[in-house]
Design a protein around this motif. Structure first.
Motif, PDB file in Angstrom:
ATOM      1  N   ILE A  81       5.095 -20.830 -42.345  1.00 51.27           N
ATOM      2  CA  ILE A  81       3.770 -20.905 -43.003  1.00 51.27           C
ATOM      3  C   ILE A  81       2.983 -19.430 -43.338  1.00 51.27           C
ATOM      4  N   GLY A  98       3.046 -21.202 -52.061  1.00 54.40           N
ATOM      5  CA  GLY A  98       1.889 -20.537 -52.066  1.00 54.40           C
ATOM      6  C   GLY A  98       1.693 -20.024 -53.113  1.00 54.40           C
ATOM      7  N   ILE A 141      -7.133 -29.079 -45.354  1.00 56.55           N
ATOM      8  CA  ILE A 141      -5.573 -29.873 -45.692  1.00 56.55           C
ATOM      9  C   ILE A 141      -6.703 -30.701 -46.655  1.00 56.55           C
ATOM     10  N   THR A 165       9.331 -25.912 -49.594  1.00 56.25           N
ATOM     11  CA  THR A 165       7.956 -25.951 -49.285  1.00 56.25           C
ATOM     12  C   THR A 165       7.672 -25.602 -48.131  1.00 56.25           C
ATOM     13  N   PRO A 166       6.254 -24.819 -47.926  1.00 53.44           N
ATOM     14  CA  PRO A 166       5.214 -24.867 -48.509  1.00 53.44           C
ATOM     15  C   PRO A 166       5.234 -23.808 -49.610  1.00 53.44           C
ATOM     16  N   HIS A 176       2.549 -28.582 -50.029  1.00 50.32           N
ATOM     17  CA  HIS A 176       3.838 -28.923 -49.033  1.00 50.32           C
ATOM     18  C   HIS A 176       4.193 -30.289 -49.317  1.00 50.32           C
ATOM     19  N   ILE A 179      -4.231 -21.943 -41.492  1.00 48.69           N
ATOM     20  CA  ILE A 179      -4.627 -22.967 -42.204  1.00 48.69           C
ATOM     21  C   ILE A 179      -6.066 -23.310 -42.112  1.00 48.69           C
ATOM     22  N   PHE A 235       0.424 -28.350 -39.989  1.00 47.56           N
ATOM     23  CA  PHE A 235      -0.830 -27.379 -40.504  1.00 47.56           C
ATOM     24  C   PHE A 235      -1.787 -27.556 -39.635  1.00 47.56           C
ATOM     25  N   LEU A 261      -1.706 -23.840 -50.396  1.00 46.27           N
ATOM     26  CA  LEU A 261      -0.212 -24.027 -50.200  1.00 46.27           C
ATOM     27  C   LEU A 261       0.223 -25.387 -50.333  1.00 46.27           C
ATOM     28  N   ALA A 321      -4.121 -26.113 -47.675  1.00 49.32           N
ATOM     29  CA  ALA A 321      -2.931 -26.902 -47.716  1.00 49.32           C
ATOM     30  C   ALA A 321      -2.995 -28.211 -48.291  1.00 49.32           C
TER      31      ALA A 321
END
Length: 230
Positions: free
Chosen positions: A115, A163, A48, A160-161, A103, A45, A39, A101, A4
């Motif tokens: 998600i 992808g 990040i 969002t997110p 976001h 996920i 997330f 992703l 993410a």
């Protein structure tokens, strides 16, 4: 690997605060951290990456440590636009990343189910965005006068997110940067270069905090234990 990206380098001037809105306190927890926690908790996920303003790199690092956010891989200096912030994050992402992703840092109420939907659709179609249908009457207005009605059929608010398969996002960003093109989100970027973007059902709770009224609404939703509504 699913990574993410949270572009968080904006100034948030429309809220009229001295601190960028992503760092504002939201019931005892900074807005950015609330978004990150969504997330962090999502099992889909793997990592990040945060792109933030250079003046707030240390501040962001301290927040990550304070809230023990283990999935944050890197914090990178963001660019002058959303696209450039995403580009900076993509460049330092792990090589094994399969899906990105992207976001908005100020959409803290993103459900895990959303998600998951975006990731599954991205794996199947290459790119996917959540959207909710426009439900208000739309008019073309000029000089404070209604000039025409705009039919709302087939019109959606994109959320969002968003992808995108990693190689596809890298290719499109490289081309856009090389041509000096700027896009406000990934769906616009991909559409410009002729790549289809699949739409999944979004969430009315997944709103973007932009104005003071949004911040007040967010506080009330937290008081009402919004997590029980997901």
């Amino acid at each position: 690997m699913v990574v993410a990206i949270l572009p968080a380098a904006g100034k948030g001037e429309r809220l009229g605060e001295s601190l960028p809105k992503q760092f504002l306190d939201l019931k005892g927890i900074p807005l950015l951290v609330r978004t990150l926690l969504a997330f962090e908790k999502a099992p889909q996920i793997d990592g990040i990456i945060i792109a933030t303003h250079p003046l707030y790199l240390e501040h962001t690092e301290n927040l990550i440590k304070s809230f023990n956010l283990r999935k944050v891989l890197k914090i990178v200096e963001g660019g002058t636009t959303r696209q450039r912030s995403v580009y900076q994050a993509v460049k330092i992402a792990p090589l094994e990343t399969e899906v990105f992703l992207v976001h908005d840092a100020v959409r803290p109420f993103v459900p895990e189910s959303l998600i998951k939907r975006v990731i599954e659709a991205t794996r199947s179609y290459g790119a996917s965005v959540p959207a909710i249908p426009v439900r208000d009457t739309l008019n073309l207005v000029k000089d404070h006068l209604v000039k025409a009605n705009v039919p709302r059929e087939n019109l959606f608010h994109i959320q969002t997110p968003q992808g995108i398969k990693a190689n596809l996002l890298k290719t499109c960003l490289d081309e856009a940067i090389a041509r000096g093109l700027e896009f406000t989100d990934e769906s616009s970027l991909l559409t410009y270069f002729g790549h289809p973007v699949y739409v999944v059902e979004g969430s009315w709770l997944n709103f973007k905090i932009t104005f003071k009224e949004d911040l007040i609404l967010a506080e009330k939703l937290i008081d009402c234990k919004i997590e029980t509504l997901f």
